[in-house]
Each structure stands twice: as C-alpha cells, then as structure tokens.
Design a protein around this motif. Structure first.
Motif, PDB file in Angstrom:
ATOM      1  N   ARG A  49       0.841  -1.192   0.000  1.00  0.00           N
ATOM      2  CA  ARG A  49       0.000   0.000   0.000  1.00  0.00           C
ATOM      3  C   ARG A  49       0.875   1.241   0.000  1.00  0.00           C
ATOM      4  N   LEU A  50       0.404   2.271  -0.719  1.00  0.00           N
ATOM      5  CA  LEU A  50       1.058   3.575  -0.717  1.00  0.00           C
ATOM      6  C   LEU A  50       0.017   4.623  -0.367  1.00  0.00           C
ATOM      7  N   GLY A  51       0.301   5.410   0.670  1.00  0.00           N
ATOM      8  CA  GLY A  51      -0.614   6.466   1.085  1.00  0.00           C
ATOM      9  C   GLY A  51      -0.072   7.826   0.701  1.00  0.00           C
ATOM     10  N   LEU A  52      -0.923   8.666   0.173  1.00  0.00           N
ATOM     11  CA  LEU A  52      -0.558  10.033  -0.207  1.00  0.00           C
ATOM     12  C   LEU A  52      -1.523  10.997   0.448  1.00  0.00           C
ATOM     13  N   ARG A  53      -0.969  12.118   0.952  1.00  0.00           N
ATOM     14  CA  ARG A  53      -1.834  13.149   1.526  1.00  0.00           C
ATOM     15  C   ARG A  53      -1.235  14.515   1.247  1.00  0.00           C
ATOM     16  N   VAL A  54      -2.057  15.421   0.724  1.00  0.00           N
ATOM     17  CA  VAL A  54      -1.639  16.785   0.431  1.00  0.00           C
ATOM     18  C   VAL A  54      -2.601  17.729   1.122  1.00  0.00           C
ATOM     19  N   ASP A  55      -2.066  18.598   2.005  1.00  0.00           N
ATOM     20  CA  ASP A  55      -2.883  19.537   2.782  1.00  0.00           C
ATOM     21  C   ASP A  55      -2.460  20.960   2.478  1.00  0.00           C
ATOM     22  N   ASP A  56      -3.451  21.847   2.499  1.00  0.00           N
ATOM     23  CA  ASP A  56      -3.168  23.282   2.522  1.00  0.00           C
ATOM     24  C   ASP A  56      -4.109  23.920   3.528  1.00  0.00           C
ATOM     25  N   ASP A  57      -3.752  25.108   3.978  1.00  0.00           N
ATOM     26  CA  ASP A  57      -4.507  25.747   5.059  1.00  0.00           C
ATOM     27  C   ASP A  57      -5.558  26.724   4.573  1.00  0.00           C
ATOM     28  N   GLY A  58      -5.709  26.862   3.234  1.00  0.00           N
ATOM     29  CA  GLY A  58      -6.756  27.724   2.713  1.00  0.00           C
ATOM     30  C   GLY A  58      -6.480  29.197   3.026  1.00  0.00           C
ATOM     31  N   PRO A  59      -7.464  30.056   2.911  1.00  0.00           N
ATOM     32  CA  PRO A  59      -8.837  29.767   2.489  1.00  0.00           C
ATOM     33  C   PRO A  59      -8.952  29.641   0.981  1.00  0.00           C
ATOM     34  N   ALA A  60     -10.157  29.237   0.516  1.00  0.00           N
ATOM     35  CA  ALA A  60     -10.382  29.094  -0.917  1.00  0.00           C
ATOM     36  C   ALA A  60     -10.287  30.442  -1.598  1.00  0.00           C
ATOM     37  N   ALA A  61      -9.651  30.433  -2.775  1.00  0.00           N
ATOM     38  CA  ALA A  61      -9.466  31.681  -3.514  1.00  0.00           C
ATOM     39  C   ALA A  61     -10.535  31.894  -4.561  1.00  0.00           C
ATOM     40  N   GLY A  62     -11.451  30.944  -4.748  1.00  0.00           N
ATOM     41  CA  GLY A  62     -12.482  31.070  -5.780  1.00  0.00           C
ATOM     42  C   GLY A  62     -13.629  30.136  -5.488  1.00  0.00           C
ATOM     43  N   ALA A  63     -14.652  30.181  -6.343  1.00  0.00           N
ATOM     44  CA  ALA A  63     -15.845  29.364  -6.117  1.00  0.00           C
ATOM     45  C   ALA A  63     -15.569  27.900  -6.284  1.00  0.00           C
ATOM     46  N   ASP A  64     -14.587  27.525  -7.125  1.00  0.00           N
ATOM     47  CA  ASP A  64     -14.314  26.115  -7.378  1.00  0.00           C
ATOM     48  C   ASP A  64     -13.028  25.690  -6.692  1.00  0.00           C
ATOM     49  N   ALA A  65     -12.822  26.158  -5.469  1.00  0.00           N
ATOM     50  CA  ALA A  65     -11.638  25.773  -4.737  1.00  0.00           C
ATOM     51  C   ALA A  65     -11.615  24.290  -4.559  1.00  0.00           C
TER      52      ALA A  65
ATOM     53  N   VAL B 179      -6.327  16.383   0.129  1.00  0.00           N
ATOM     54  CA  VAL B 179      -6.451  15.303  -0.853  1.00  0.00           C
ATOM     55  C   VAL B 179      -5.741  14.090  -0.285  1.00  0.00           C
ATOM     56  N   ARG B 180      -6.451  12.983  -0.199  1.00  0.00           N
ATOM     57  CA  ARG B 180      -5.880  11.749   0.360  1.00  0.00           C
ATOM     58  C   ARG B 180      -6.097  10.625  -0.636  1.00  0.00           C
ATOM     59  N   ALA B 181      -5.032   9.879  -0.925  1.00  0.00           N
ATOM     60  CA  ALA B 181      -5.099   8.764  -1.877  1.00  0.00           C
ATOM     61  C   ALA B 181      -4.530   7.511  -1.238  1.00  0.00           C
ATOM     62  N   GLU B 182      -5.153   6.394  -1.548  1.00  0.00           N
ATOM     63  CA  GLU B 182      -4.671   5.074  -1.122  1.00  0.00           C
ATOM     64  C   GLU B 182      -4.485   4.231  -2.377  1.00  0.00           C
ATOM     65  N   LEU B 183      -3.246   3.805  -2.638  1.00  0.00           N
ATOM     66  CA  LEU B 183      -2.956   3.012  -3.827  1.00  0.00           C
ATOM     67  C   LEU B 183      -2.398   1.655  -3.427  1.00  0.00           C
ATOM     68  N   PRO B 184      -3.079   0.572  -3.822  1.00  0.00           N
ATOM     69  CA  PRO B 184      -2.488  -0.762  -3.582  1.00  0.00           C
ATOM     70  C   PRO B 184      -1.347  -0.992  -4.562  1.00  0.00           C
ATOM     71  N   VAL B 185      -0.193  -1.381  -4.036  1.00  0.00           N
ATOM     72  CA  VAL B 185       0.977  -1.579  -4.891  1.00  0.00           C
ATOM     73  C   VAL B 185       1.698  -2.858  -4.485  1.00  0.00           C
ATOM     74  N   ARG B 186       2.417  -3.400  -5.434  1.00  0.00           N
ATOM     75  CA  ARG B 186       3.330  -4.496  -5.175  1.00  0.00           C
ATOM     76  C   ARG B 186       4.737  -4.005  -5.432  1.00  0.00           C
ATOM     77  N   PRO B 187       5.701  -4.434  -4.644  1.00  0.00           N
ATOM     78  CA  PRO B 187       7.061  -3.962  -4.863  1.00  0.00           C
ATOM     79  C   PRO B 187       7.525  -4.270  -6.283  1.00  0.00           C
ATOM     80  N   LYS B 188       8.264  -3.342  -6.868  1.00  0.00           N
ATOM     81  CA  LYS B 188       8.767  -3.516  -8.214  1.00  0.00           C
ATOM     82  C   LYS B 188       9.761  -4.669  -8.248  1.00  0.00           C
ATOM     83  N   GLU B 189       9.555  -5.555  -9.247  1.00  0.00           N
ATOM     84  CA  GLU B 189      10.470  -6.718  -9.346  1.00  0.00           C
ATOM     85  C   GLU B 189      11.839  -6.252  -9.806  1.00  0.00           C
ATOM     86  N   THR B 190      12.859  -6.805  -9.186  1.00  0.00           N
ATOM     87  CA  THR B 190      14.239  -6.488  -9.545  1.00  0.00           C
ATOM     88  C   THR B 190      14.906  -7.742 -10.062  1.00  0.00           C
ATOM     89  N   LYS B 191      15.756  -7.580 -11.043  1.00  0.00           N
ATOM     90  CA  LYS B 191      16.449  -8.699 -11.642  1.00  0.00           C
ATOM     91  C   LYS B 191      17.676  -9.066 -10.816  1.00  0.00           C
TER      92      LYS B 191
END
Length: 409
Positions: free
Chosen positions: A348-364, A397-409
C-alpha cells in the motif's frame, strides 16, 4: 439463443423493425448477391444425375420435356435463396413434389431441396425450412400410399414404409446440419463483434489516458506560468530584476511542459518504438517542489516507512496525483504553503496533500477535470481518492494506492 421467427408469407425479420443482430447483418451483406456459379453447377449435376437415375428405374415415367422443366425449376428458384430464402425453399419443395407426383424417377432432385432448406435455416428462417421439408415429406407420403393408384406411372404400387423412414431421416439430417452451421456462424459473428468492441474499448481507454496525461502536464505548468506572468507584469516597472526572474521561471516551466507533452505524444507513434524518456515518478518530487516554490508555494514533504521502488504505473499515478493536488493549491487556494505526506506500507502507498486555505475562488479544490483525473488514476490501480475541505479549514487530498514492490532482476 432466440429464434428468428418468420411466417410462410412473412418478409425478413429486420423488415419488421428492431436492431439487427450479427446473423442479420451477415444476411444483409449477402442478400444482394445472386449465387450464379453454385446454382449453375447444381443444375448441371441434377440434370445429368437424373438421366442416370432414369436408366436405373425403368418402371418410372421417362424424362420428358415437363420433367426437364421441373428439374431446372428447382435450381432456378435457388437463385433467390440469398434475397428471398423463404420463397426459394417453398418453391423448390413444391416443384420437387410436382416432379414426384408426375411419377418421374427418384434421384438428385432432392439435392435442390437440401440447398434451399440450408439457405433458409442459415439466414434465420428456421420455421420456413421446417415447414417446407415437412410439407414435402407429407406430400410424398400421401402420393406413395394413397394417391399412387391415380397418378403415373400406371400399375404403380405403394412404397415400402422403410422408404418413408429414410426420407424422414434425410430431412432431419439436412435440418440438423443447417442448424449446426447457423449456430457456428452466429458464434463467429458474436466473437467478431466482441473483438471489435474490445478494440474500441482499448482505443477509448488509450485516448482517455493520453488526455489525462496532457491535462496533468499542462494544468500544472500553465498554472506556474500564469502565476509568474502575473508577477512579471506587476514588477516589470518597479523591479525589473524580479520580473526577469519570473520570465526565467516561465521559460523553464514551458520547456519542461513541452518535453512532457512530447513524451506523452510518443505513445501515438508506431507500435514497437521505445519511449524517449522514462515516465515521471516520485523520484521527481524535488523538481515538483521547486516548480511550486517558483510559483510562490512553499511545499514540505514528509516520508513515512521504508521507501521501496514502485511499479511504473503506480509510480506515475502517485506523481500525477501529488502534481495535480499542488496545482489545485496554486490555482484555487489562498494559502502559500502545502504539506505532502507519503506513507510506504506493505502492499500500500498512502498520499496526503494539505493546505490551510482559504479558498481563492468558487471552485476551490479543483472539482473539475483535475479531480476526476486523480480519481480515474487511483481507480485504474484499484485505489481510492478522497478530496474535500478539512474541519479546521483548508483542503485535503488523500489517496490510497495498492501496490506491489517492483520486481528487480
């Protein structure tokens, strides 16, 4: 498998409305062709074969002009078997019954009936074929056991019942063989249709992937360029040196955007050509942070867990998700700081991106194509994306990605 039903006097099934299936498309394509070569060969075979059969059956009526006309009428009607298979099968059955009722010799006259029945079944007119052969067998039964005393040849006797069983078995074999060919053609047509749909789906997915890549590349770079262009315009007169720095950033961002666009478009080249550069991944996160800093956004990165190589697809998706999240902060948030957290866990790989705002427009928060693209990337890997305002303000923004370790030769 649903049977295409057509009455004795009915037209082709597609004439009554409804979407034609694979079998009917095949019938439409072949309906305009007149089968001259095969019909001519059949007519020659029937005429020659009937002559030999007449020599072996001296007790039957000799072949005269009427017999020749009836023998040719069957193959002539078969010329209609592609366009009007029902007319062909009933017409050839009727001419064959007239031939038998006139007391002419048995022989290859039944071959024309077999071809007509086969054409009717394969084109979807199963009921018509069954009715035509059933009517022929019933008429032959009536002639051979009840009307023979009133019909030529004179002095004829009732046919043995074993002969009727042989005729019935012949008709059943013709119908069974025709049904087998019909089913196989339907299977082949369905497989062709499924392959075509699969190819179309792959093409659509590839177009979507390219569109998503182009959006992610251009949205981030153009956001940086837009911010720096505003800074350059504002400082052009008061601080030319700072304006020069902004223009330098614009040049670097546009150059990088052009390089990534070329890399994305390389996938449209001839199959087998190798890409000129590897796809971006989390190893390019420092470059992303530097670009965000040039746009006035301070980004801090926190990594948790043991960093392991990721498969190319997961690595690219993680990079694009972080890139799009930072782009949204630049475009839609009043905050000049953002925090990126990357968590490496087993499978699993977890990603999280936070900002403190405030929104600068209607579609923040970037609820348009950018957020949809992030969700599509995560869903393609079996992961999830959550994006929305935080309870204490700002956006996450929070993302959860299931991953398998990259195979190495």
């Amino acid at each position: 498998m649903e049977e295409q039903r057509t009455g004795i006097c009915g037209g082709p099934p597609w004439a009554r409305g409804g979407a034609p299936g694979p079998r009917l498309w095949e019938a439409r394509r072949s309906a305009g062709r007149v089968p001259w070569p095969s019909t001519l060969a059949l007519a020659v075979f029937v005429m020659v074969g009937a002559g030999f059969a007449a020599q072996e059956q001296p007790d039957r009526e000799p072949l005269d002009a009427l017999a020749r006309v009836l023998l040719l009428a069957g193959p002539a009607l078969l010329l209609l078997r592609n366009r009007w298979p029902v007319v062909a099968v009933f017409g050839v059955s009727a001419t064959t019954l007239l031939y038998l009722g006139a007391g002419y010799p048995y022989g290859p006259v039944f071959l024309a009936v077999a071809v007509g029945a086969f054409a009717a079944v394969v084109s979807g007119h199963r009921r018509a074929a069954w009715c035509a052969l059933g009517g022929l067998w019933a008429g032959h039964l009536l002639i051979s056991h009840w009307l023979y005393a009133y019909l030529p040849p004179p002095g004829d006797e009732a046919a043995p019942w074993g002969q009727e069983l042989a005729v019935a078995a012949w008709a059943a074999a013709i119908l069974a063989g025709s049904e087998l060919v019909r089913v196989r053609r339907e299977v082949w047509a369905r497989e062709r249709e499924e392959r075509a749909k699969a190819e179309q789906r792959r093409a659509d997915e590839e177009r979507l992937r390219i569109a998503r890549e182009l959006h992610d590349v251009l949205a981030h770079s153009i956001s940086v360029i837009n911010v720096q262009a505003g800074v350059g315009l504002a400082l052009l007169d008061s601080d030319p040196e700072q304006a020069r720095t902004a223009l330098t950033t614009i040049k670097a961002a546009s150059k990088e955007a052009l390089g990534e666009v070329r890399q994305v478009l390389d996938t449209l080249r001839t199959p087998g050509d190798a890409p000129r550069a590897p796809a971006p991944g989390l190893d390019r996160l420092p470059e992303l942070v530097e670009q965000a800093a040039s746009a006035g956004l301070a980004v801090s990165v926190e990594t948790r867990g043991e960093q392991t190589p990721l498969p190319p697809g997961a690595d690219l998706a993680a990079f694009r998700i972080v890139q799009e999240a930072l782009t949204n902060v630049v475009r839609h948030s009043g905050s000049r700081t953002a925090r990126v957290r990357i968590a490496y866990e087993v499978g699993r790989l977890g990603l999280r991106v936070d900002d403190d705002g405030p929104a600068a427009g209607a579609d923040a928060g970037g609820s348009g194509n950018g957020l949809a693209g992030m969700r599509e990337r995560a869903a393609a890997l079996g992961g999830t994306i959550e994006a929305g305002p935080r309870p204490d303000g700002g956006f996450r923004v929070r993302a959860e990605l299931p991953v398998r370790p990259k195979e190495t030769k």
